[in-house]
Design a protein around this motif. Structure first.
Motif, PDB file in Angstrom:
ATOM      1  N   ASN A 133      86.298 137.994  53.424  1.00 21.40           N
ATOM      2  CA  ASN A 133      85.078 137.122  53.619  1.00 21.40           C
ATOM      3  C   ASN A 133      85.554 136.657  55.012  1.00 21.40           C
ATOM      4  OD1 ASN A 133      82.703 137.235  51.635  1.00 21.40           O
ATOM      5  ND2 ASN A 133      84.720 137.158  50.452  1.00 21.40           N
ATOM      6  N   THR A 134      84.616 135.634  55.585  1.00 24.03           N
ATOM      7  CA  THR A 134      84.471 134.941  57.357  1.00 24.03           C
ATOM      8  C   THR A 134      83.593 134.102  57.127  1.00 24.03           C
ATOM      9  OG1 THR A 134      82.893 136.089  58.606  1.00 24.03           O
ATOM     10  CG2 THR A 134      85.273 137.080  58.443  1.00 24.03           C
ATOM     11  N   GLY A 135      84.670 132.853  58.037  1.00 21.96           N
ATOM     12  CA  GLY A 135      84.006 131.589  57.935  1.00 21.96           C
ATOM     13  C   GLY A 135      84.429 130.363  58.078  1.00 21.96           C
ATOM     14  N   ARG A 136      84.090 129.070  58.060  1.00 21.99           N
ATOM     15  CA  ARG A 136      84.681 128.864  57.746  1.00 21.99           C
ATOM     16  C   ARG A 136      84.758 127.367  56.600  1.00 21.99           C
ATOM     17  NH1 ARG A 136      85.225 129.351  62.936  1.00 21.99           N
ATOM     18  NH2 ARG A 136      86.126 129.205  64.657  1.00 21.99           N
ATOM     19  N   ILE A 137      85.591 126.455  56.124  1.00 20.50           N
ATOM     20  CA  ILE A 137      85.376 125.363  55.022  1.00 20.50           C
ATOM     21  C   ILE A 137      85.745 124.051  55.593  1.00 20.50           C
ATOM     22  CG2 ILE A 137      86.075 124.631  52.690  1.00 20.50           C
ATOM     23  CD1 ILE A 137      85.987 127.423  51.994  1.00 20.50           C
ATOM     24  N   LYS A 138      85.157 123.218  55.489  1.00 20.74           N
ATOM     25  CA  LYS A 138      85.405 121.429  55.735  1.00 20.74           C
ATOM     26  C   LYS A 138      86.242 121.037  54.708  1.00 20.74           C
ATOM     27  CE  LYS A 138      83.403 121.050  59.965  1.00 20.74           C
ATOM     28  NZ  LYS A 138      82.354 120.398  61.053  1.00 20.74           N
ATOM     29  N   PHE A 139      87.233 120.240  54.565  1.00 22.24           N
ATOM     30  CA  PHE A 139      87.652 119.475  53.058  1.00 22.24           C
ATOM     31  C   PHE A 139      88.178 118.673  52.761  1.00 22.24           C
ATOM     32  CE2 PHE A 139      91.068 122.185  54.963  1.00 22.24           C
ATOM     33  CZ  PHE A 139      91.880 121.434  54.948  1.00 22.24           C
ATOM     34  N   GLU A 140      87.994 117.850  51.994  1.00 24.99           N
ATOM     35  CA  GLU A 140      88.429 116.151  52.185  1.00 24.99           C
ATOM     36  C   GLU A 140      89.706 116.573  51.412  1.00 24.99           C
ATOM     37  OE1 GLU A 140      86.282 113.783  49.817  1.00 24.99           O
ATOM     38  OE2 GLU A 140      84.780 113.981  50.509  1.00 24.99           O
ATOM     39  N   ASN A 141      89.924 117.047  50.979  1.00 24.99           N
ATOM     40  CA  ASN A 141      91.651 117.032  50.395  1.00 24.99           C
ATOM     41  C   ASN A 141      91.909 118.793  50.333  1.00 24.99           C
ATOM     42  OD1 ASN A 141      92.908 114.501  50.192  1.00 24.99           O
ATOM     43  ND2 ASN A 141      90.741 114.451  48.728  1.00 24.99           N
ATOM     44  N   ALA A 142      92.956 119.289  49.902  1.00 19.72           N
ATOM     45  CA  ALA A 142      93.469 120.687  50.089  1.00 19.72           C
ATOM     46  C   ALA A 142      94.972 121.034  49.129  1.00 19.72           C
ATOM     47  CB  ALA A 142      93.816 120.992  51.627  1.00 19.72           C
ATOM     48  N   ILE A 143      94.994 121.594  48.765  1.00 23.20           N
ATOM     49  CA  ILE A 143      96.410 122.555  47.803  1.00 23.20           C
ATOM     50  C   ILE A 143      96.375 123.576  48.183  1.00 23.20           C
ATOM     51  CG2 ILE A 143      96.909 122.557  45.525  1.00 23.20           C
ATOM     52  CD1 ILE A 143      95.166 120.808  44.159  1.00 23.20           C
ATOM     53  N   VAL A 144      97.691 123.215  48.663  1.00 23.57           N
ATOM     54  CA  VAL A 144      98.457 125.261  48.913  1.00 23.57           C
ATOM     55  C   VAL A 144      99.145 125.629  47.888  1.00 23.57           C
ATOM     56  CG1 VAL A 144      99.842 126.333  51.256  1.00 23.57           C
ATOM     57  CG2 VAL A 144      98.386 124.485  52.007  1.00 23.57           C
TER      58      VAL A 144
END
Length: 475
Positions: A133-144
């Motif tokens: 899948n392609t595209g973009r995601i905007k996030f408030e917080n992220a966990i790697v």
């Protein structure tokens, strides 16, 4: 393939034993979660290419070995016949497949949106998706939670499929007549145990002076004795200088005292550790700091130097254990909720699923000696355990370390059959600050191997029923 453009409160990158528990826990608290994983099957290395398939195969090895050992008890079985395709199918479909489906169902049921793609940071609040899948995601917080991969030194990366890492070895392409294992750590020894039971002649080459270099030496002794009986060769203080593919096999050049200069093998397993997956997905663009080994730097809440980005599991530092990643996941979610959480365990259990198994938690003798921490030690040999005798497996023992003054439990270790199932009591004892009398006065079922914990604790305060109290060993 579809173009995705979304926004979310929490983005989790990686669906292994750190990532998916974090996503589920956050969703349980009403947080909107998107989980992105490049692998179409959730569960990470542990479920798909590591802990789970290896333990399924180790169970098969245990059954095969027990049919052979039963002859000493007067029970005779015909030699085992191995249907390798059926065995591989069982592991992939009945074990891995079932658990894959379970994780996917949990995510769906909790409202976690799962996207199959590779996430690449474009900044501290945006990732770009590539792959399925392609595209973009905007996030408030992220966990790697991207995990780790087997390390393959360039000298051994020759492009020959007969030279495998742990992932390749667990695919069971065939049963090699002769298998070389480079590295005497737990992964190599576990896989060696499987292939030895299936019929391979195993040679282990370890660069240091002992197997399982991070374990206390006394724990390794019973295991090494048994492995030397089932493996063809174990060479310590030995280096594999080179590998040379030939039509006849892989020729290994060895360097060490009293070892053959060259040996030829059908397959080679390179098992010299793992490296974190911290390159190739834009951490530097997001401003996330890593150390010289590639581990993401985190604080007690597993927060990186970028306040809204967290990291857990193998990519966030050693030990590289699935249960450590899961525990970190809970801490991160609690921190996101504003709770006073931190990752500060006193005891992370380590288990080696060989035969016999090794397990330990809390303070080890080697760490105590290196840090000059005073301790008293008790050892209860399983030769004095009724249950061990009924199993005809008396080579093990239970070892406990206590504070000399308070008798608080500092650490506990086992070597023997089922050690991995026994270590939980040790973890609880260390985490709760139990003292010797707490364990000694807790009634343990008879006949069980767990009684050895009670009797080892009795040795610290008096004498055990089934063993005269030896002189204290104080350090």
């Amino acid at each position: 393939m579809s173009e995705i453009n979304k926004e979310t409160q929490l983005l989790v990158i990686g669906g292994g034993p750190g990532g998916y528990p974090a996503a589920l826990a956050a969703a349980d608290h009403g947080i909107r979660v998107i989980l992105v994983d490049a692998d179409p099957k959730l569960g990470g290395v542990c479920l798909n290419r590591g802990c789970i398939p290896s333990k399924a195969l180790l169970h098969v090895a245990k059954m095969i070995n027990e049919t052979r050992e039963a002859e000493e008890w007067g029970v005779h079985f015909s030699p085992a016949k191995i249907d390798l395709p059926k065995l591989a199918s069982f592991v992939q479909q009945k074990v891995i497949g079932k658990l894959n489906g379970g994780v996917a169902a949990l995510c769906k049921g909790r409202g976690v949106e799962v996207i199959n793609a590779k996430a690449i940071f474009e900044g501290p609040n945006t990732v770009r998706l590539e792959g399925a899948n392609t595209g973009r995601i905007k996030f408030e917080n992220a966990i790697v939670a991207t995990g780790s991969v087997p390390a393959m030194p360039p000298a051994f990366a020759l492009g020959d499929p007969r030279i495998m890492d742990s992932t390749g070895a667990l695919q069971l392409q065939d049963i090699p007549s002769k298998l070389l294992i480079i590295g005497g750590g737990y992964i190599g020894l576990e896989i060696g145990t499987v292939y030895a039971a299936l019929g391979s002649k195993i040679t282990v080459v370890e660069f240091t002076d002992g197997l399982l270099p991070t374990a206390d030496r006394d724990l390794v002794v019973p295991l090494e004795k048994r492995l030397r009986a089932s493996f063809e060769n174990i060479y310590l203080n030995t280096k594999v200088a080179s590998l040379q593919p030939t039509p006849q096999g892989i020729v290994a050049t060895l360097e060490g005292k009293d070892v053959p200069g060259q040996m030829t093998f059908d397959r080679v397993l390179v098992s010299v550790g793992r490296r974190p997956i911290s390159q190739g997905f834009g951490l530097e663009t997001a401003g996330v700091a890593v150390d010289k080994k590639g581990f993401i730097l985190v604080d007690a809440q597993r927060r990186t130097n970028v306040p809204n980005i967290y990291a857990i599991g193998d990519v966030a530092g050693e030990p590289g254990l699935a249960h450590k990643a899961t525990a970190e996941a809970k801490v991160v979610v609690e921190a996101l909720l504003g709770e006073p959480a931190e990752f500060s365990p006193k005891a992370i259990p380590a288990v080696v699923f060989t035969d016999p198994e090794l397990a330990w938690c809390g303070l080890t003798e080697r760490d105590a000696q290196a840090q000059n921490i005073p301790y008293e030690k008790t050892v209860f040999p399983w030769a004095a355990s009724g249950r061990a005798i009924t199993l005809a497996r008396t080579e093990g023992f239970t070892k406990m370390l206590f504070d000399p003054e308070s008798k608080r439990v500092l650490g506990i270790a086992f070597v023997g059959v089922g050690a991995g199932e026994m270590i939980a009591e040790g973890v609880l004892a260390v985490e709760m600050g139990a003292v010797a009398r707490d364990l000694a006065d807790s009634i343990h079922a008879h006949p069980t191997l767990s009684e050895t914990v009670m009797e080892a604790s009795e040795l610290a305060i008096g004498s055990a029923t089934h063993l005269a109290k030896p002189k204290k060993v104080a350090k």
